[in-house]
Design an enzyme around this catalytic site. Structure first.
Site, mmCIF file in Angstrom:
data_model
loop_
_atom_site.group_PDB
_atom_site.id
_atom_site.type_symbol
_atom_site.label_atom_id
_atom_site.label_comp_id
_atom_site.label_asym_id
_atom_site.label_seq_id
_atom_site.Cartn_x
_atom_site.Cartn_y
_atom_site.Cartn_z
ATOM 1 N NE ARG A 36 -4.170 -1.927 1.750
ATOM 2 C CZ ARG A 36 -5.242 -2.019 2.511
ATOM 3 N NH1 ARG A 36 -5.367 -1.262 3.567
ATOM 4 N NH2 ARG A 36 -6.209 -2.865 2.218
ATOM 5 C CG ASP A 145 -14.220 5.641 7.864
ATOM 6 O OD1 ASP A 145 -14.844 4.584 8.057
ATOM 7 O OD2 ASP A 145 -12.985 5.658 7.632
#
Ligand SMILES: C[S@@+](CC[C@H](N)C(=O)[O-])C[C@H]1O[C@@H](n2cnc3c(N)ncnc32)[C@H](O)[C@@H]1O
Length: 274
Positions: A36, A145
């Site tokens: 990532r 979030d």
């Protein structure tokens, strides 16, 4: 290029991610983190992991940290996931809230770790479909979030039809608009649902910024990434955020075992403040 993340570099990043977001990356996640990060490094022309790490630390705007946390969060979700929770809400929780004359139709819900929006939208649909709702319904869902990437999708409320295949056809027709032209194959959540939600970036490591007490908190499949200390802090901040009688829903594979808290057990993965 970027084939190797040294143990030392892994430790630097995992400590930073743990401190900032509570996300606990054990060594089994090293390859995932490397892959990532490598993506992020490539897209912004960093030369190596250390250079990127130094950049995140010195970036006073905090934007690169947001991007870093975006790239490591796991956002799997779906509409009406863990459907028993929505059933319990409709059968046991809502009748009491809606019948309470003093609250005059007011319901406040927090979807904490809402990912791309399927959870808060499912909550609103469950409430709007409830037979006891009245014209005085005053429903607000706060959906938060840590990841700005998933919040952007949530706010748009546009999903591939494939993601909605398990939604009852009548619900789909009532609350979703079919896309046309270049949006063929997609559906969009209708304004009647969207208008009840406020989306916001919020890191659960930070103090809860709202004054109004919540009636219901859904925090499902989020604390699973936290260690016990962090879970402890977050669960107790949920307790403070709820009004008397309020409910906390956690994911089906999660538990509050080993955490010191004052919640009463209501049923598996559902707790009440009373
Ligand atoms: C697996 S998803 C769960 C989504 C939804 N609640 C569900 O059960 O389907 C976990 C979400 O938690 C968010 N998250 C992780 N750490 C967080 C933190 N410290 N503060 C806020 N959200 C966080 C992730 O970005 C991700 O979108």
């Amino acid at each position: 290029m970027f084939d190797d993340l040294t143990d030392n570099e892994f430790e630097l990043f995992s400590k930073l991610i743990y401190t900032k977001a509570g996300i606990n990356l054990h060594t089994g996640k090293k390859e995932l983190l490397r892959a990532r990060l490598a993506k992020r490094l490539r897209s912004s022309n960093f030369h190596n992991f250390q250079e990127y790490y130094d950049y995140v630390l010195q970036d006073k705007s905090g934007e690169e940290l947001v991007r870093l946390l975006d790239s490591v969060s796991t956002n799997l979700t779906s509409f009406f996931r863990e459907s028993k929770h929505f059933q319990f809400l409709a059968d046991e929780v809502l009748p009491g809230l809606l019948a309470d004359k003093k609250r005059g139709g007011k319901i406040r819900i927090w979807s904490a770790g809402c990912s791309s929006g399927e959870e808060p939208y499912s909550l609103i649909i469950t409430i709007l479909e409830h037979k006891a709702i009245t014209p005085t319904l005053n429903l607000k869902i706060l959906a938060t979030d840590i990841s700005t990437r998933v919040l952007a999708t949530a706010e748009q409320g546009i999903y591939p039809e494939e993601r909605c295949k398990d939604i009852n056809i009548n619900i789909l027709k009532k609350f979703f608009q079919k896309g046309q032209g270049r949006w063929q194959g997609y559906v969009q959540v209708k304004p009647v649902v969207k208008n009840c939600i406020q989306f916001m970036r919020h890191n659960l490591m930070e103090p809860y910024p709202w004054k109004e007490p919540m009636d219901i908190i859904f925090c499902r499949n989020v604390m699973i990434y936290f260690d016990k200390n962090t879970q402890d802090r977050v669960v107790n901040s949920f307790y403070s955020a709820l009004g008397e009688g309020g409910y906390l829903f956690i994911g089906h594979s999660e538990s509050l075992t080993g955490i010191k808290h004052a919640f009463k057990y209501a049923r598996p993965t559902v707790y009440q403040k009373k």
